[in-house]
Write an enzyme that holds these catalytic residues in place. Structure first.
Site, PDB file in Angstrom:
ATOM      1  N   GLU A 294     -51.500  -1.401   7.145  1.00 41.08           N
ATOM      2  CA  GLU A 294     -52.781  -2.112   7.177  1.00 41.08           C
ATOM      3  C   GLU A 294     -54.051  -1.528   7.080  1.00 41.08           C
ATOM      4  O   GLU A 294     -54.938  -1.907   6.440  1.00 41.08           O
ATOM      5  CB  GLU A 294     -52.491  -3.244   8.218  1.00 41.08           C
TER       6      GLU A 294
ATOM      7  N   GLU B 219     -43.106  -6.068   9.932  1.00 38.31           N
ATOM      8  CA  GLU B 219     -43.233  -6.906  10.945  1.00 38.31           C
ATOM      9  C   GLU B 219     -42.228  -7.843  11.378  1.00 38.31           C
ATOM     10  O   GLU B 219     -41.713  -8.434  12.238  1.00 38.31           O
ATOM     11  CB  GLU B 219     -44.674  -7.796  10.921  1.00 38.31           C
TER      12      GLU B 219
END
Ligand code: CO8
Length: 260
Positions: A134, A114
């Site tokens: 995730e 990210e």
């Protein structure tokens, strides 16, 4: 300024920010996120800084994600707050008025991927592995990754990567447009620096306007984005740099930009 989790070096206008928690593969705990923000906040108004390269310390990882030890303690309230703070910091990087290049030297996973997505340009070493794992932890990306990855790669590819949590190698990341370029590990920093210095040699006000047009404009409907583009274009026409750029071309000499 002394930092505990990052290192900074400014060389001839180029700031190299190294996330430096090699023992945990540079995982982003809250303190590291705040230090990253402090570095960018200071660099924003520092005239000596013309461009930024973000990389990871050690030879294994760019950033292997948010610090899972800290994430394991989150409640619904603190989880949301942490996600929002991370989103704010990465959006600050995305809207940074000077070019930001991620030099991805190894694992760029979860929050690390990210962070790379928030940078303007991504250059990866052949050893790099990227992904948003995730869901393997029972969570989703929380630092803007669902949005930035879908905008960069399209919803289909983003959903595949986010829902499988798969890691991909550098070559595949380049093929799908997740990174701009892949180079051998020992050429990574030189390649990132070469690109940064090329951009630094261009008109800085024009580069700043280009970043704003692309980054802010891509969140707008096309007509509004084009309005922003035309407005920035018009503003540049009032600058000394624009006059110098055109004059230098007509006089067949390199331009000497002053950022004015
Ligand atoms: N957090 C904390 N510690 C980590 C992390 C991490 N993300 N990644 C690695 N480490 C630690 C390991 O625990 C290990 O510590 P120790 O030596 O004390 O056991 C050390 O780093 C070295 O790691 P490994 O021994 O695992 O090294 P390997 O080469 O075997 O494996 C991997 C490397 C594949 C990268 C592996 O470490 C791994 O899978 N790491 C986790 C990757 C991951 O799942 N990242 C996503 C985290 S979640 C996230 O980023 C959410 C972002 C949004 C947050 C929103 C806020 C609420």
């Amino acid at each position: 300024m002394a930092y505990e989790n990052v290192r900074t070096e400014v060389r001839d206008g180029l700031l190299v920010l190294t996330i430096d928690r090699a023992k945990v593969l540079n995982a982003l705990n809250a303190a590291t996120m705040e230090e990253i923000y402090e570095v960018f906040a200071a660099a924003r108004s520092d005239e000596k800084v013309k461009a930024v390269i973000v990389t990871g310390g050690g030879d294994k990882a760019f950033v292997a994600g948010a610090d899972i030890g800290e994430l394991a303690q989150k409640t619904p309230t603190t989880g949301k707050e942490t996600s929002e703070r991370g989103q704010f910091i990465l959006s600050f990087i995305e809207r940074f008025p000077k070019p930001v290049i991620a030099a991805i030297n190894g694992f760029a996973l979860g929050g690390g991927c990210e962070l790379a997505l928030a940078c303007h340009i991504r250059i990866a070493s052949e050893k790099a592995q990227l992904g948003l794992p995730e869901v393997t932890l029972g969570i989703i990306p929380g630092y803007g990754g669902t949005q930035r990855m879908a905008r960069l790669l399209g919803k289909g590819k983003a959903l595949e990567l986010i829902c499988t949590g798969d890691r991909i190698g550098a070559a595949e990341a380049e093929r799908i447009g997740l990174v701009n370029k892949v180079v051998p590990a020992d050429q990574l920093m030189a390649t990132a620096e070469e690109m940064a210095r090329k951009i630094m040699s261009r008109g800085p006000l024009a580069v700043r306007a280009a970043i704003e047009a692309v980054m802010s404009g891509s969140d707008m409907p096309s007509a509004e984005g084009q309005f922003l583009e035309a407005t920035l274009f018009g503003l540049l026409c009032a600058s000394e740099d624009t006059k110098e750029g055109m004059k230098a071309f007509l006089e067949k000499r390199p331009a000497s930009f002053k950022g004015k």
